[in-house]
Design a protein around this motif. Structure first.
Motif, PDB file in Angstrom:
ATOM      1  N   SER A  59      35.229  34.836  44.256  1.00  0.00           N
ATOM      2  CA  SER A  59      36.116  33.801  43.708  1.00  0.00           C
ATOM      3  C   SER A  59      35.531  32.414  43.933  1.00  0.00           C
ATOM      4  CB  SER A  59      37.495  33.884  44.355  1.00  0.00           C
ATOM      5  OG  SER A  59      38.084  35.120  44.134  1.00  0.00           O
ATOM      6  N   ALA A 101      36.821  33.915  38.218  1.00  0.00           N
ATOM      7  CA  ALA A 101      37.572  33.607  39.443  1.00  0.00           C
ATOM      8  C   ALA A 101      38.985  34.157  39.349  1.00  0.00           C
ATOM      9  CB  ALA A 101      37.594  32.100  39.671  1.00  0.00           C
ATOM     10  N   SER A 104      38.813  37.876  39.990  1.00  0.00           N
ATOM     11  CA  SER A 104      38.520  38.130  41.394  1.00  0.00           C
ATOM     12  C   SER A 104      39.751  37.891  42.268  1.00  0.00           C
ATOM     13  CB  SER A 104      37.355  37.242  41.843  1.00  0.00           C
ATOM     14  OG  SER A 104      36.996  37.550  43.151  1.00  0.00           O
ATOM     15  N   PHE A 105      40.481  36.811  42.009  1.00  0.00           N
ATOM     16  CA  PHE A 105      41.710  36.562  42.758  1.00  0.00           C
ATOM     17  C   PHE A 105      42.772  37.624  42.451  1.00  0.00           C
ATOM     18  CE2 PHE A 105      40.549  32.010  43.557  1.00  0.00           C
ATOM     19  CZ  PHE A 105      40.657  32.089  44.933  1.00  0.00           C
TER      20      PHE A 105
END
Length: 160
Positions: A59, A101, A104-105
């Motif tokens: 992230s 990101a 990924s989060f």
């Protein structure tokens, strides 16, 4: 005025890159230290730390790359190359980095929700992922608008 605007944007993006890298490094090093030293306060969570570190660092890397591409597009704007293919690619890359990101989060939120059953952490990372998805979609929309402007400019140059 344009020079002042681009300078302000560049300084803001540089500060965001610095603070983002510091934040992700501090949290990541705290988790890494707890995992390596087998900290007793993290005993229950020790098996979760490697995967959390992987999602966390991915992230952070995506966010830093997105900010760096944002700095690049600011440079192109300052040089007057707004309606160019390089600007379109730069804006699309910012969107892709924010989307990476976001994913990924989102994976981190799902991983923590499944393994820790804490709704607060899930909601926090899910909302952060939703904000990053909205930012990514905004940059994709902006890239399409700049690309359309580039095409109209080329068409206008051909007719004159």
């Amino acid at each position: 005025m344009k020079r002042l605007q681009t300078t302000f944007i560049a300084v803001t993006l540089a500060a965001a890159m610095l603070s983002t890298s510091a934040f992700f490094a501090i949290v990541g090093s705290a988790l890494g230290k707890a995992w390596v030293l087998k900290d007793s306060s993290f005993t229950i969570f020790l098996p979760l730390i490697p995967a959390c570190l992987a999602f966390w660092s991915a992230s952070g890397a995506f966010l830093l790359a997105g900010l760096a591409f944002g700095l690049y597009t600011t440079y192109l704007y300052a040089k007057g190359r707004l309606f160019t293919a390089a600007m379109v690619r730069g804006l699309e890359r910012v969107g892709l980095c924010f989307l990476g990101a976001c994913l990924s989060f989102l994976l981190l939120a799902i991983y923590l929700a499944v393994n820790m059953q804490l709704a607060a952490l899930f909601l926090l990372f899910f909302l952060l992922a939703a904000l990053l998805a909205a930012a990514a979609l905004f940059f994709f929309l902006l890239a399409d608008a700049v690309d359309e402007g580039r095409r109209l400019r080329e068409e206008n140059d051909l007719t004159i």
